[in-house]
Motif scaffolding. Structure first.
Motif, short mmCIF file in Angstrom:
data_model
loop_
_atom_site.label_atom_id
_atom_site.label_comp_id
_atom_site.label_asym_id
_atom_site.label_seq_id
_atom_site.Cartn_x
_atom_site.Cartn_y
_atom_site.Cartn_z
N SER A 103 0.76 -1.14 -0.07
CA SER A 103 0.06 0.18 -0.10
C SER A 103 0.84 1.18 0.19
CB SER A 103 -0.90 0.04 1.14
OG SER A 103 -0.13 0.31 2.46
N LYS A 104 1.94 1.17 0.28
CA LYS A 104 3.06 2.17 0.28
C LYS A 104 2.62 3.40 1.47
CE LYS A 104 4.68 1.91 -4.54
NZ LYS A 104 4.06 0.52 -4.65
N HIS A 105 1.91 2.65 2.42
CA HIS A 105 1.51 3.51 3.52
C HIS A 105 2.23 4.61 4.03
CE1 HIS A 105 -1.16 4.93 6.97
NE2 HIS A 105 -0.05 4.80 7.76
N ALA A 106 3.86 4.00 4.37
CA ALA A 106 4.76 5.22 4.87
C ALA A 106 4.81 6.36 4.12
CB ALA A 106 6.01 4.15 5.02
N GLY A 107 4.74 6.31 2.71
CA GLY A 107 4.85 7.61 2.16
C GLY A 107 3.44 8.50 1.86
N THR A 108 2.29 7.80 2.37
CA THR A 108 1.15 8.58 2.40
C THR A 108 0.49 8.89 3.66
OG1 THR A 108 -0.17 6.44 2.08
CG2 THR A 108 0.59 7.58 0.28
N CYS A 109 0.98 8.19 4.84
CA CYS A 109 0.66 8.38 5.99
C CYS A 109 0.56 10.10 6.54
CB CYS A 109 1.36 7.81 7.22
SG CYS A 109 0.80 8.00 8.92
N GLN A 110 -0.79 10.41 7.07
CA GLN A 110 -1.18 11.72 7.57
C GLN A 110 -0.27 12.25 8.43
OE1 GLN A 110 -3.12 14.06 5.69
NE2 GLN A 110 -2.73 12.54 4.10
N LEU A 111 0.23 11.40 9.51
CA LEU A 111 1.18 11.62 10.37
C LEU A 111 2.66 11.56 10.43
CD1 LEU A 111 -1.19 9.99 13.27
CD2 LEU A 111 -0.90 12.53 12.52
N ARG A 112 3.02 11.30 8.94
CA ARG A 112 4.39 11.29 8.62
C ARG A 112 4.88 12.71 8.93
NH1 ARG A 112 2.11 11.26 3.77
NH2 ARG A 112 3.00 12.67 2.06
N MET A 113 6.25 12.69 9.11
CA MET A 113 7.03 13.84 9.48
C MET A 113 7.50 14.18 8.15
SD MET A 113 5.81 14.45 12.41
CE MET A 113 6.63 15.96 12.88
N VAL A 114 7.58 15.57 7.84
CA VAL A 114 8.11 16.08 6.53
C VAL A 114 8.90 17.30 6.86
CG1 VAL A 114 6.46 14.96 4.91
CG2 VAL A 114 5.95 17.12 5.87
N LYS A 115 9.95 17.64 5.95
CA LYS A 115 10.54 18.99 6.36
C LYS A 115 9.90 20.01 5.20
CE LYS A 115 15.19 20.74 5.53
NZ LYS A 115 16.59 20.35 5.27
N CYS A 116 9.60 21.19 5.70
CA CYS A 116 8.90 22.13 5.08
C CYS A 116 9.81 22.56 3.64
CB CYS A 116 9.04 23.31 5.84
SG CYS A 116 8.41 24.85 4.85
N PRO A 117 9.08 22.41 2.45
CA PRO A 117 9.69 22.74 1.28
C PRO A 117 10.01 24.03 0.77
CG PRO A 117 7.35 22.38 0.84
CD PRO A 117 7.61 22.08 2.48
N LEU A 118 9.60 25.04 1.72
CA LEU A 118 9.96 26.59 1.57
C LEU A 118 11.36 26.64 1.89
CD1 LEU A 118 6.56 28.03 2.19
CD2 LEU A 118 7.32 27.14 0.15
N GLY A 119 11.79 26.07 2.84
CA GLY A 119 13.38 26.25 3.01
C GLY A 119 13.56 26.74 4.49
N CYS A 120 12.59 26.44 5.36
CA CYS A 120 12.73 27.10 6.67
C CYS A 120 13.27 26.28 7.71
CB CYS A 120 11.31 27.62 7.44
SG CYS A 120 10.12 26.32 7.72
N ASN A 121 13.29 24.88 6.94
CA ASN A 121 14.04 23.68 7.94
C ASN A 121 13.13 23.18 9.05
OD1 ASN A 121 16.14 23.56 6.20
ND2 ASN A 121 17.24 24.87 7.32
N VAL A 125 4.29 17.87 10.70
CA VAL A 125 3.28 16.65 10.54
C VAL A 125 2.64 16.86 9.14
CG1 VAL A 125 1.29 15.50 11.30
CG2 VAL A 125 2.91 16.37 12.96
N PHE A 126 2.68 15.97 8.28
CA PHE A 126 2.27 16.13 6.86
C PHE A 126 1.01 16.85 6.76
CE2 PHE A 126 -0.05 14.71 3.35
CZ PHE A 126 0.70 14.99 2.11
N SER A 127 -0.11 16.32 7.70
CA SER A 127 -1.28 17.02 7.63
C SER A 127 -1.44 18.26 7.90
CB SER A 127 -2.47 16.02 8.45
OG SER A 127 -1.92 16.43 9.81
N GLU A 128 -0.43 18.96 8.60
CA GLU A 128 -0.33 20.25 8.88
C GLU A 128 0.62 21.24 7.93
OE1 GLU A 128 -1.80 22.06 11.53
OE2 GLU A 128 -3.37 20.32 11.20
N LEU A 129 0.88 20.59 6.82
CA LEU A 129 1.88 21.27 5.89
C LEU A 129 1.46 22.41 5.16
CD1 LEU A 129 4.89 21.28 4.72
CD2 LEU A 129 3.96 19.53 2.95
N GLU A 130 0.06 22.30 4.85
CA GLU A 130 -0.33 23.39 4.05
C GLU A 130 -0.72 24.60 5.00
OE1 GLU A 130 -0.77 23.73 0.58
OE2 GLU A 130 0.25 21.85 0.55
#
Length: 154
Positions: A103-121, A125-130
């Motif tokens: 299912s590739k869940h690890a890459g789609t989980c809403q609770l996975r942690m991601v780095k801000c793509p705008l460069g602030c470092n 939490v992915f669900s809060e990225l927007e």
């Protein structure tokens, strides 16, 4: 990867290499258990692979695991109201390891942690990225005079 001897004793390739390099045991190409020759090629241990892939697992994503993450508490509050989060704030995904991989869940989980793509470092939490991007100190805004995209000065 695994390797086996002609009698079927199966070992992780790394363990056999460590044993071969041991000055005490001084085993060259023999099985550590029965001393029979090891097969010359690595093998896929299908019974072991099937056993592992059939194991029940649950997603390990949980915002509170990352105390330095921005917006983790907000994401936990918002996602608790949704069906994909358990009462503990952990992602509620459960299934076999095979289903998890498929299912590739690890890459789609809403609770996975991601780095801000705008460069602030910041790590969010992915669900809060927007929401984060809308308030990020590195977001671009449109100049009122020329309509050019520029970094906002906070």
């Amino acid at each position: 990867s695994t390797t086996a001897c002609i009698r079927g004793h199966t070992y992780c390739q790394d363990c056999v290499v460590k044993t071969k390099n041991s000055p005490i045991l001084n085993i060259s190409k023999n099985c550590p258990e029965c001393r029979e020759p090891m097969l010359p090629t690595q093998i896929l241990n299908r019974p072991l692979m099937n056993l592992l892939m059939s194991q029940k697992i649950r997603c390990c994503n949980k915002p509170s695991r990352f105390p330095d993450a921005v917006d983790a508490a907000a994401a936990r509050r918002r996602l608790t109201e949704e069906e994909d989060v358990s009462d503990s704030g952990r992602c509620a995904y459960t299934g076999t390891l095979a289903a998890y991989v498929e299912s590739k869940h690890a890459g789609t989980c809403q609770l996975r942690m991601v780095k801000c793509p705008l460069g602030c470092n910041d790590i969010v939490v992915f669900s809060e990225l927007e929401r984060h991007k809308s308030t990020c100190s590195h977001r671009l805004v449109t100049c009122a005079n020329c309509a050019m995209k520029i970094k906002e000065q906070l």
